[in-house]
Design a protein around this motif. Sequence first.
Motif, mmCIF file in Angstrom:
data_model
loop_
_atom_site.group_PDB
_atom_site.id
_atom_site.type_symbol
_atom_site.label_atom_id
_atom_site.label_comp_id
_atom_site.label_asym_id
_atom_site.label_seq_id
_atom_site.Cartn_x
_atom_site.Cartn_y
_atom_site.Cartn_z
ATOM 1 N N HIS A 90 -3.410 6.933 -6.357
ATOM 2 C CA HIS A 90 -4.788 6.453 -6.498
ATOM 3 C C HIS A 90 -5.711 7.342 -5.671
ATOM 4 O O HIS A 90 -5.292 7.911 -4.662
ATOM 5 C CB HIS A 90 -4.870 5.011 -5.968
ATOM 6 C CG HIS A 90 -6.234 4.402 -6.036
ATOM 7 N ND1 HIS A 90 -6.790 3.959 -7.214
ATOM 8 C CD2 HIS A 90 -7.151 4.150 -5.072
ATOM 9 C CE1 HIS A 90 -7.994 3.464 -6.970
ATOM 10 N NE2 HIS A 90 -8.230 3.570 -5.680
ATOM 11 N N HIS A 91 -6.944 7.478 -6.136
ATOM 12 C CA HIS A 91 -8.002 7.949 -5.236
ATOM 13 C C HIS A 91 -9.190 7.001 -5.395
ATOM 14 O O HIS A 91 -9.639 6.698 -6.495
ATOM 15 C CB HIS A 91 -8.406 9.408 -5.462
ATOM 16 C CG HIS A 91 -8.492 9.846 -6.891
ATOM 17 N ND1 HIS A 91 -9.274 9.216 -7.835
ATOM 18 C CD2 HIS A 91 -7.894 10.869 -7.527
ATOM 19 C CE1 HIS A 91 -9.159 9.834 -8.985
ATOM 20 N NE2 HIS A 91 -8.326 10.830 -8.846
ATOM 21 N N ALA A 92 -9.630 6.486 -4.265
ATOM 22 C CA ALA A 92 -10.716 5.512 -4.271
ATOM 23 C C ALA A 92 -11.999 6.160 -4.775
ATOM 24 O O ALA A 92 -12.197 7.377 -4.655
ATOM 25 C CB ALA A 92 -10.911 4.949 -2.871
ATOM 26 N N GLY A 93 -12.865 5.353 -5.328
ATOM 27 C CA GLY A 93 -14.129 5.861 -5.852
ATOM 28 C C GLY A 93 -15.329 5.295 -5.128
ATOM 29 O O GLY A 93 -15.215 4.412 -4.275
ATOM 30 N N TRP A 149 -4.229 8.558 -2.199
ATOM 31 C CA TRP A 149 -3.307 7.509 -1.782
ATOM 32 C C TRP A 149 -1.953 7.937 -2.333
ATOM 33 O O TRP A 149 -1.755 7.996 -3.543
ATOM 34 C CB TRP A 149 -3.751 6.178 -2.357
ATOM 35 C CG TRP A 149 -2.919 4.980 -2.000
ATOM 36 C CD1 TRP A 149 -1.564 4.897 -1.859
ATOM 37 C CD2 TRP A 149 -3.420 3.660 -1.775
ATOM 38 N NE1 TRP A 149 -1.173 3.623 -1.557
ATOM 39 C CE2 TRP A 149 -2.304 2.829 -1.504
ATOM 40 C CE3 TRP A 149 -4.692 3.089 -1.777
ATOM 41 C CZ2 TRP A 149 -2.426 1.459 -1.243
ATOM 42 C CZ3 TRP A 149 -4.810 1.732 -1.521
ATOM 43 C CH2 TRP A 149 -3.692 0.925 -1.249
ATOM 44 N N VAL A 150 -1.016 8.245 -1.449
ATOM 45 C CA VAL A 150 0.280 8.800 -1.832
ATOM 46 C C VAL A 150 1.378 7.783 -1.546
ATOM 47 O O VAL A 150 1.434 7.203 -0.465
ATOM 48 C CB VAL A 150 0.553 10.105 -1.045
ATOM 49 C CG1 VAL A 150 1.974 10.593 -1.272
ATOM 50 C CG2 VAL A 150 -0.441 11.180 -1.462
ATOM 51 N N LEU A 151 2.247 7.570 -2.519
ATOM 52 C CA LEU A 151 3.458 6.779 -2.308
ATOM 53 C C LEU A 151 4.528 7.715 -1.770
ATOM 54 O O LEU A 151 4.802 8.760 -2.361
ATOM 55 C CB LEU A 151 3.919 6.146 -3.618
ATOM 56 C CG LEU A 151 2.870 5.288 -4.360
ATOM 57 C CD1 LEU A 151 3.481 4.712 -5.634
ATOM 58 C CD2 LEU A 151 2.332 4.185 -3.467
ATOM 59 N N VAL A 161 -5.221 1.333 4.561
ATOM 60 C CA VAL A 161 -3.902 1.853 4.215
ATOM 61 C C VAL A 161 -3.835 3.328 4.594
ATOM 62 O O VAL A 161 -4.670 4.129 4.167
ATOM 63 C CB VAL A 161 -3.607 1.695 2.710
ATOM 64 C CG1 VAL A 161 -2.248 2.285 2.368
ATOM 65 C CG2 VAL A 161 -3.672 0.224 2.311
ATOM 66 N N THR A 162 -2.836 3.681 5.417
ATOM 67 C CA THR A 162 -2.653 5.064 5.852
ATOM 68 C C THR A 162 -1.534 5.708 5.034
ATOM 69 O O THR A 162 -0.464 5.133 4.865
ATOM 70 C CB THR A 162 -2.321 5.122 7.349
ATOM 71 O OG1 THR A 162 -3.424 4.572 8.082
ATOM 72 C CG2 THR A 162 -2.076 6.553 7.805
ATOM 73 N N ALA A 163 -1.800 6.914 4.540
ATOM 74 C CA ALA A 163 -0.832 7.642 3.724
ATOM 75 C C ALA A 163 -0.735 9.079 4.215
ATOM 76 O O ALA A 163 -1.665 9.597 4.855
ATOM 77 C CB ALA A 163 -1.248 7.618 2.251
#
Length: 238
Positions: free
Chosen positions: A111-114, A159-161, A186-188
């Motif tokens: 994901h990347h937030a918008g 946002w990386v899993l 959330v930290t990634a």
Amino acid sequence: MTQRNALIVRGGWDGHEPVETTDSVIPFLEEHGFRVRVSEGTRVYTDFDYLDTVDLIVQINTMNSIERGEFAGLRRAVLNGTGLAGWHGGIADSYRDNADYLHMIGGQFAHHAGIAPELRTGEQSDNYLPYTVNITEYGRSHPITAGITDFELHTEQYWVLSDEYNDVLATTTQAVRPWDAWNRPVTAPAIWTRQWGKGRIFVSAPGHKLEIVNDPNVRTIIERGLLWAARGSEAVAA
């Protein structure tokens, strides 16, 4: 200087400027003794004899697919000591339908937030946000990120899993806004490395387009990461 071989594999979504961004690192690689070959697709991964001579693969190939035999060649090369490096979706969002690839890379774009929904226009810039890349304690002494302090970017924030096998050099934290689905920050990972067999893997989540690759901090990290990942590299000068 002993000459080594670097293979650039590029393609996929044009919005990540795979040609422009990879072209920008070719002079650097050549200056550091690499003979560079460019492939506009993944078929080259089936040439096992050639891959046996490759010391570094730079892959920028977003949202594409890879055939079973092609992945087998890539995996074999990394296991045998070929370094693999890349940035953004070109390495962390390449082959979504190949679980073994995701396992090897150690991080998958989710994901990347918008920006606020009422401000969106349908352009890429809807997903550009100001955010901080935080160097980890481990990253402060790692040759790729030593001497670099936390820095700001205005671009896609990935946002990386991921999993705990990664050696995380830098992180980024997604904030919570009223329109987001998540309820706490959330930290990634933002920059990480991974040992896979005899091969070294380097990933930089920042690198959406050429202007981000050319950010002084991102450029330094990518260049050091390429040298660090390559077979035969012992360390990178800070």
